[in-house]
Each structure stands twice: as C-alpha cells, then as structure tokens.
Write a protein that holds these residues in place. Structure first.
Motif, short mmCIF file in Angstrom:
data_model
loop_
_atom_site.label_atom_id
_atom_site.label_comp_id
_atom_site.label_asym_id
_atom_site.label_seq_id
_atom_site.Cartn_x
_atom_site.Cartn_y
_atom_site.Cartn_z
N PRO B 43 9.54 23.28 22.03
CA PRO B 43 8.25 23.69 22.58
C PRO B 43 8.36 24.97 23.41
N GLN B 44 7.30 25.79 23.33
CA GLN B 44 7.25 26.99 24.15
C GLN B 44 6.35 26.72 25.35
N GLY B 45 6.65 27.40 26.46
CA GLY B 45 5.83 27.24 27.64
C GLY B 45 6.60 26.57 28.75
N ALA B 47 8.48 24.23 31.02
CA ALA B 47 9.12 22.97 30.65
C ALA B 47 8.59 21.79 31.46
N PRO B 50 4.26 19.93 30.12
CA PRO B 50 4.12 19.82 28.67
C PRO B 50 2.68 20.04 28.20
N GLN B 53 2.39 23.45 27.17
CA GLN B 53 3.32 23.91 26.13
C GLN B 53 2.64 23.90 24.76
N ASN B 54 3.30 24.49 23.78
CA ASN B 54 2.81 24.39 22.42
C ASN B 54 3.96 24.47 21.45
#
Lengths: 327, 377, 329
Positions: B43-45, B47, B50, B53-54
C-alpha cells in the motif's frame, strides 16, 4: 377486520370523512413548517414538491389496491412479495430489450391477477382467514422467487425507465399515473355497482349475502385488484431501480405500510367505510414524514419510534370514540 | 375445484420461475486474480493511517471543484441496520468533527435499506441546493446508478462501500473486497488443517454479491487443495440458528476440524456449540468483532480474523474536503488495504473495554470521543 | 363454539378438544419420526433434549400469543420485544453477574409496560390490535436501537445465559437436561393453569367469541384485553432471556418471531379472531413448526423453499380447520 360489532355513530362518520382533509392539512403544515424552520426553502419550489410527490408513488399504488381489500373486510399481507415477483419477472423477461416490454407487462399483470384470484378463492371459498391465507401465499411466492433468483435479474430497457424517470411539464409520468389511478379507483368505488357491493360486503357480509350480492365474487374481485396494484408497483420499481431483485418488496415493508396508510386514511380495518382520498392522504403523510425527518436531521432510530407512535395515534384519533368492541 | 385452484397456482408459479435462475458470475477467475494481485501489493500512503492509503491508485485532478470553505457536505446512507454500519457511521461522524473547521454542515438522509427511498433522498439533496458535495453509500449497486448519474451532473459525488455502475463519481472508495476475503481465509485454513480434516462453511445469505464472492474464492482454494467441505449452510446471521446448525453437524460427523465463515458476527455462537457439545475448538476464521477476538484470546484458539475494515467510512469525508479544496485525490477507484488480524497482532486489537459487537479494525482510536462514542468504557 | 354449548355438552367439547389437539401432536410426532430416520441422533435422549431446548423459546412465545389470539386480537410486537430484551439485558448487566437478577426484574418491568400499553391502546383507544401492535413493533425496535446506539454495549453474564444455555450432564434416563426445558415446563404449566384452569381463561374465550355477550354476562372486557397483552409481553421477555442465553448478544434476534408464533398457534388449531384454542395446541404447534424447519434443513432443501413449505402448511392447516368446522355445523 379484527373488529367486531363496531357500531356506527354519526360522530365517527363525520370524523372519518374529515380524515383526508385533516391529514392533508397536517402534512402540509409539517412539510412547510420544517422547510421554513430549517431554511430549506428550496424544498417548497416546484422541484421540491415534485420530489415529495415522487416519494408517494410506490407505496401509493399498492395502497390503493389494499384499500379495496380492507373495504371488503379482508386484508392482503402478500403484496410485498407480489411486488418483488412483479419487479423480478418484468426485468427478467425484458432483458434490456424494448420489444419485450409488452409481453413482460402482460405477464406481470396476468400473474398478479392470478395471485389475487388465489388469495380471494382461499378466503372466499375455502374460508381461510385472510391474514393466514395471504401470509401463506406471500411465503410461497417469496420462496419460489428466492429459490430461482438470488440477485437483480435482467434489466429493463431505457424506454421502460421513462416510466419512472420522465416527466411532462415538470410533472413526472409516475406521479400523474398515481393520481390517474386514484381517480379510476374512486370512480370504481363510488360510481359502479361493484363499488356499492364492495361497501355492502365490508359493512355487513351476511346482510349483503341475504340481499343477493355474490359476496364471494366481490371479495375475489377486491383481491384481484389489490394484487394487480402490487404488480403495478413492482413494474414501477423495476423501472425506477432499472431491474428487479427478490428483496425489493420486503425491504420496502410494503405489506404493513400499505395497511397502515389505508387505516390512517380513515378506512375501517373492519371494512365497509373509507375510501381512496383517505388512503392518498395517508400516503402523503408517510412521504412527508420521510422528507421532514431528513430536513430536521432526525436519525434513523428515533424515526422508528416516532413513526410507530404516529401510526397508533393517527388511527386512535378516530377510533377512540367508537362504541362497541375492537380486538 | 379447490385442489385445482391450488395446483394451478403452484404450477403456474413454478413454471414461470423454474430454471429461470440467472447465472450471475460470482466466481470470476479474472476478479479472483485481480484480488490476488491487490493482496500482494504494497500500500502507498501513511503507514499508520490505512484509511488514507491506497493500492496502486492514480490521482485525479479536482481543481474544477475548488471552492472556498467551509463546506456543506451531504451524505445519503443506505442504512444503519447492522453493527458494522453502526461502527462505520460512528467513525464518519467523528471524522467530520476532526475536520469541523472545513465542514460547515453535514446533512444525512438514512434510506433504511430501501432503494426507492435512497433514490428520492439523493434527488432531494441535489434539488435542495444545500450540498457542496454528495457522499453516497449505495443500498444496491444497479438500482442507485441513475440517481448517482443525475447527481454527478450537478455536484461532485463520492461513493464508497458498495459501488455504482458508472464512472461519473470523482472517486469510488472501497477495500479489496470479497475475493480477497475468501483468499485470505481459505489459505489460512488450508495451512492449518490436518490431513483429511473436515471443514464446515457457514454463510449468512445467498445472493449478496460481497458475500457470494467471499465464498466462491474460498471454495476455489478449498477445491484446489482437496479440502473436504462437509457442508455450506446459511445462518441468516442468527446466533441461535448458527448454534443449532453447528450442533447438528457435530452430531452427524463426530468431529469438525475447521469452521469457515463468510462473516464473523455469529462466530462466537459457532464456538459455543463446540463448548456445549464438549468438543475441542475448531480452527476458525471469524471477523474483527471484539466478542470473537476476546474468545480467541481467552481460549487460545487457532484462528484468524479477516476484516472488511470500517475505517473506510473515514476516507469519504477526507476525500470530500480534499476535492472541494481542489487537491488531487485517488480515483476514479480508490482501493483501500484490507488487513487481517493474526495471532501475532491479536493483542493489539483485543480490548475488553469495547462492546462485543465493536469492529476492532475501525481505525478510530485517534478520533475524538474514543472510546465512549463507540460504546466503550 | 359458544359458552351455552359448553355447558350443555361438555363431553362433545372434550372430544372436540382432544381431536383438535391430537392433530398437531400427531403431525409433530410424524415429523419427528422423519427427522430421526434421517438423523438417528435425534432418537437418542440427548438429541430429543437438544431439540426441545432449541424449540422452547418459540413454544413459550406461542403460549403467550395464544392468550391474545384467543381473545380475538393479535400481538405483532413480541419479536421486537425479544430484541429489546436481549439488547437491554446486555446493556443492564454489562457482563456483571451480580446485576443479573435485577436486570431480569427490570426487563420484566419493561415487558409489563409494553403489554399494558398494547392492551390500553386496544381497550381504551379502540385501535385494532394489528395496527396498535404494529406501532409498538416499530417503536420498541427503535427504542432498543436508540438505547444501545445500534450495537449492544455489553456481554450477557453466564448466570443470565443459564436459562437458555446451561445443560445438566449425567442426569439419569435422559442423560442431559437443559434448564430451558424446565423453564418451558414451568411456563407451560402456568399457561395451562391460566388458560384452562382459572376463570380468566374462560373469560378470554368468551371475549374472543363475542365481546358484547361477554360484557353483558359481567366480564370486564377491558381488563381481559389488557391482561392478555401483558401475558403475551411477559412470555416474550421470557423467550428473549432464553434466546439471549442460547445464542448470546445480537441485534436482530427477534426478527420474524411474531409471525412464527402466530403460525405456530394456527398450526396448533387456535382460531384467529378468537374463541377457540388450547395451550397444548399452541405448544404442539410450535414444536411442529420447529420440527418442520429442522426436517427441511436435514433434507438439504434450498433455504427459500422452506418458506414455500411453511406457507403451504399454514394455508393447509387453516383450510382444514375451516373445513372441519363447516362439516361440524
């Protein structure tokens, strides 16, 4: 229908016929008051009011049918399931093809009339209590439907979606349709022999029979009208939802709500007295409550409590003066 | 005559429906593979957040929606008819409070699980002119599509949880979904099950897409690995019924080694059936509800908890404010990570101060009013 | 069947009653036999005990519903009252065993209040009970959800759950003995006494048969009406405590039980609109319905077709009853 020996008093009659007017006035006051109070004055312009009327259509159509059944001293608990059957059948037969619209509509009307016939026959001929007969038929319908379809089945073509999404001069066809249907029902009740006999059967079945009225045929007729109106609601929902799913009727609680609005509208649950105007006014009250609760930001659970109390109080408002016994 | 009427009715009904079952594809190998790929993705973004995140998403430009704040946010909710939605809805309200300097008003219409009402609710929002942005949690996918399409013409729309059949919303936010759930849970059972072990599958309802895909993915893995599934039963999400069904299976088969569930709400009832029958606990996959996690910890079960995280209710509010500020957001689809709770991180999520039907993966500990707002002590 | 007839021909009344009861009991036994043939564990004492334990809440609920039905009314509010009981139990006890007893007392208090409201609305406001209890159904459900914020806030302690869950092991003859069966026996006996033993029961039947005549013969119709709704509500609280005990906390435990209890009574030969019914019939009807569900599950029938079967059986039971009555006349 569960009332026995309900004697007429002139006072209840007057209150009963006043019910539509009072409900209409109450709904308007509620709606306008809430809109002004919250500053949502846009809800009072044409678009806002049409939105309110649109909320009436699905419940309104089936409630018109339920009015006939209750006037005849019977009740129909199978309408919610009938609505699901109609919606699924329509979109399954159409499969998105415009040329399949007429057969689909014909099939829905035929099946719903048949269901009404079965309901009526069970009650009038086999003398099965109407609650149990229609509850049982509803269960049978729902079981067969859910065993065959588990989700949205098929789809309706864009042409059929016009039923729910199109308007003429700002008035949606569906809203116009509801009021046209109401006019037709009022004419049936007030100007035809069938209507007169229906009131007679509901008022005093034994007396009507002795007067030479075929009470069984009248009862069956009322049930056919009710089931067909449920079929029409199913068609409308298929158009509005683009497709039919086996839960649309049940999730809408159209069985209990249609009974509630008819009785709120001043039609006696025991039959024999009431009419279309009251039912429409009752439907308007329910639509108004939905809109007003939204405007005021009343959350879902208090809404439930209030709605329950309003149902009881609205009915009690003209039953409490009744003489005799009610069970 | 009477018999004939009955026979006619039943016959006609049967004839019109029999064999009419529509083959809806809840077992799509492509979707299965896509979910597998998403599960493998990093996941990006941030940590520790969540919900922001995406998974492999792209940003969309929202400068055309830019407005000066504070904003009027409207939300058409399908309903709050189960504890999952209750926790999510509480998250959302708290998230609004966090962003209250940007949000002038937050107006909600609850559709009580009725498609028809939700369509009217959305129409009223659009015509009221009191919304700068509309968030929709659709009751059903297909039915709400026209209403959402109409709303898109007038104002920016954010959809989450269940989707709609149109790309017109600025973004559609949801976690990996049913196939991912099925893969995660079935792999766990396959890895723990003794050879020749018996698995009982407990499902809530047939026909609901998010639940059907959970089962189809799990069943595919069970078949691939030659796992013996002795039964797949519907519980209606009812504790008493679940317990009765499990008792019957224990009686019939003597021993059940693992219980797979498509939703964890009745996991504790299933476990109690083993207790009451004097049997050892099975391997079980539940969900992130506290009653299950507590039981898991107290009885040291061999268990895991997949999640359909309720923190996804925070994301639409964050996205809505970003969109109105003209900041880019992930879209047109925004896939959130879908974590599982394993033995190693169980302690992080068990909390006896929280109510039994609370969902631990709520991402709500940093929100105002925690824990009382969620019913905790 | 009128009171006059009762006095004149007690023997035929007893015969009619016995014949009627026998049907539900016989149907139940046949269904149970079928269940046992499919799943032999049901023939063992433990299997039978477990079956009775699961069916006990519905049986108690039906015995309560019987009082209302026999008086000519309906109680649609019992399902949501069960939900309120389970959610309320979890809110009041919050997993503290020392609070169990006053929590149970409080829940019966709530049940009493709901019953009184139902009864008063029907008796004094003259609102038909279908509508009155439909209103209570909505309000009670909403109240339960408001109270808990949509999700119950605590667990039910073990001593609260005992009534639905505790099973005594190593009991002679039956091997296991669930407490739920004892609760059912006590409630059944109370209902039997109230309906068949006490004067109250005869008054209920009189009111259900012909309220005007009952009033003229000195029955206080309003008190009877309020009484039957209170009894039904208290039965619902009992069933709620047992269901919460059996399954634990959930938010939709009572869903649909109001119609199931009415259906059970109908299968047990209770006449809607009042005037006829028996406790044995109501309980046997509940057991029959439950055996039917179990049998259909064992047969592996798709879930939805169980509804269809239930619908057919309901209609058949009532049609049969109507046919016999017409033949008797």
């Amino acid at each position: 229908m569960s009332a026995t020996h309900l004697q007429s008093s002139p006072f209840t009659v007057r209150r009963g016929s006043l019910a539509p007017v009072l409900l209409l006035a109450g709904s308007v006051v509620l709606y306008v008051g809430a809109a002004l109070w919250t500053g949502e004055t846009k809800m009072l312009d044409a678009e806002g009011v049409v939105g309110l009327l649109q909320r009436m259509v699905a419940l309104g159509v089936v409630a018109l049918g339920q009015t006939f059944v209750i006037l005849a001293g019977s009740i129909d608990l199978s309408v919610a399931n009938m609505i699901s059957v109609a919606a699924v059948l329509a979109s399954y037969i159409m499969q998105g093809r415009p040329d399949m619209v007429p057969p689909a509509v014909a099939a829905v009307l035929a099946i719903s009339a048949l269901v009404g016939l079965v309901n009526g026959a069970l009650i009038a001929r086999l003398q099965v209590n109407s609650l149990i007969a229609t509850l049982g038929v509803g269960l049978i319908l729902q079981g067969l439907l859910s065993a065959s379809f588990t989700n949205f089945a098929g789809s309706v073509p864009p042409e059929f979606q016009l039923v729910a999404y199109s308007a003429f001069g700002g008035v949606p066809y569906s809203v116009a349709g509801l009021f046209a249907l109401a006019a037709l029902c009022a004419w049936l009740l007030r100007a035809t022999r069938f209507g007169a006999h229906l009131y007679a059967v509901g008022g005093n079945a034994e007396g009507a029979r002795l007067a030479g009225i075929r009470t069984d045929l009248i009862l069956i007729g009322a049930h056919v009208i009710c089931a067909v109106s449920a079929g029409l609601t199913g068609l409308y929902l298929a158009s509005r939802l683009r497709s039919g799913a086996p839960w649309v009727g049940r999730d809408g609680v159209y069985d209990l709500e249609s009974i509630a609005v008819v009785v709120i509208g001043g039609t006696l649950l025991a039959g024999g007295r009431g009419g279309v105007a009251g039912t429409l006014a009752g439907v308007l009250l329910f639509a108004t409550l939905d809109a007003v609760f939204n405007m005021l930001g009343v959350s879902a659970y208090p809404q439930l409590v209030l709605r329950g109390a309003i149902v009881v109080l609205a009915v009690a408002a003209y039953t409490f003066r009744a003489k005799g016994h009610v069970a | 005559m009477r018999k004939m009427i009955m026979r006619l009715a039943v016959g006609a009904a049967l004839a019109s429906f029999a064999g009419a079952a529509l083959a809806q594809n809840f077992d799509d190998p492509k979707e299965f593979q896509a979910a597998k790929d998403l599960l493998a993705m990093q996941p990006q973004g941030p940590a520790d957040k969540p919900w922001e995140q995406n998974l492999g998403g792209k940003e969309v430009d929202t400068s055309k929606y830019k407005k000066s704040g504070p904003y009027r946010v409207c939300f058409s909710n399908a309903g709050v008819d189960n504890p999952w939605r209750v926790v999510g809805w509480t998250n959302m309200q708290a998230q609004v409070e966090v962003l209250k300097s940007d949000i002038k008003s937050f107006t909600v219409a609850d559709a009580e699980g009725k498609d028809d009402k939700q369509i009217s609710d959305i129409n009223s929002f659009v015509s009221s002119g009191n919304c700068d942005i509309l968030i929709v949690s659709p009751n059903t996918t297909a039915a709400l599509t026209p209403a959402v399409e109409a709303a898109c013409q007038k104002l920016p729309v954010v959809v989450f949880d269940r989707g709609v059949l149109t790309q017109c919303p600025v973004t559609f936010i949801n976690p990996i979904g049913g196939y991912g759930w099925g893969i995660q849970t079935a792999n766990f059972i396959v890895s723990k099950l003794p050879k020749g072990g018996k698995v009982l599958a407990l499902r809530i309802l047939p026909g609901v897409d998010v639940l059907e895909t959970r089962w189809s993915a799990a069943n595919r893995i069970f078949k691939e690995n030659g796992v013996q599934v002795v039964g797949a039963e519907f519980t209606n999400g009812d504790n008493a019924k679940t317990k009765s069904i499990v008792e019957d299976y224990i009686n019939r088969f003597g021993k059940i080694d693992a219980v797979w569930m498509d939703a964890g709400a009745t996991a504790v009832a299933a476990l109690e059936a083993f207790e009451d029958a004097g049997q050892p606990y099975p391997i079980i996959t539940g969900e992130d509800q506290e009653d299950f996690l507590m039981k898991w910890k107290a009885k040291n079960l061999t268990a895991m908890a997949p999640t359909y995280p309720t923190y996804q209710w925070r994301t639409p509010i964050i996205a809505a404010v970003k969109i109105l500020k003209g900041e880019p957001v992930i879209g047109p689809t925004w896939k959130l990570p879908q974590p599982v709770i394993m033995q190693t991180d169980l302690d992080k999520y068990v909390d006896d101060k929280m109510p039994p039907l609370h969902y631990a993966m709520c991402g709500c500990k940093d929100l105002p009013g925690y824990p009382q707002r969620w019913g905790g002590k | 069947m009128t009171l006059v007839l009762d006095q004149r021909r007690p023997a035929s009344r007893a015969l009619a009653l016995a014949r009627k009861v026998n049907v539900a009991v016989i149907v139940f036994l046949v269904l149970y036999l079928a269940i046992g043939l499919l799943q032999p564990t049901y023939f063992e004492p433990a299997g039978l005990m477990n079956f009775l334990r699961r069916a006990a809440p519905l049986a108690i609920l039906s015995a309560g519903q019987l009082f209302v039905l026999a008086s000519g009314g309906f109680d649609l509010s019992v399902g949501s009252l069960i939900t309120l009981t389970v959610i309320g139990g979890s809110m009041l006890t919050a997993n503290d065993p020392s609070r169990t007893w006053w929590a149970i007392a409080a829940l019966y208090g709530v049940g009493l209040a709901v019953g009184l409201i139902n009864g008063a609305v029907v008796a004094f406001l003259k609102t038909p009970s279908i509508i009155a209890t439909l209103g209570t159904l909505l309000s009670v459900n909403g109240a339960a959800m408001m109270w808990s914020g949509g999700a119950p806030r605590g667990y039910l302690p073990d001593n609260f759950r005992m009534f639905g869950r505790l099973v005594l092991h190593d009991v002679p003859i039956v091997k296991i003995f669930p407490i739920a069966i004892a609760v059912l026996a006590v409630c059944g006996a109370l209902a039997y006494w109230g309906f068949h033993g006490a004067v109250f029961g005869r008054r209920i039947l009189a009111v259900g048969d012909n309220p005007r005549a009952a009033e003229l013969s000195g029955v206080r119709v309003r008190s009877v009406r309020i009484g039957v709704f209170v009894i039904s509500a208290l039965a619902a609280v009992t069933a709620g405590i047992m269901l919460g005990g059996f399954g634990g906390v959930s938010v939709d435990v009572g869903l649909g039980l109001e119609l199931q209890s009415i259906a059970a009574c109908v299968v047990g030969g209770v006449q809607l609109m009042g005037g006829r019914g028996s406790v044995t019939g109501a309980i046997a009807g509940a057991l029959t319905l439950f055996a039917l569900f179990t049998l259909l599950t064992l047969l592996g029938l798709p879930q939805p077709l169980k509804e269809t079967a239930q619908g057919l059986i309901l209609i058949a039971a009532v049609a049969l009853g109507a046919w016999r009555r017409r033949r008797a006349v």
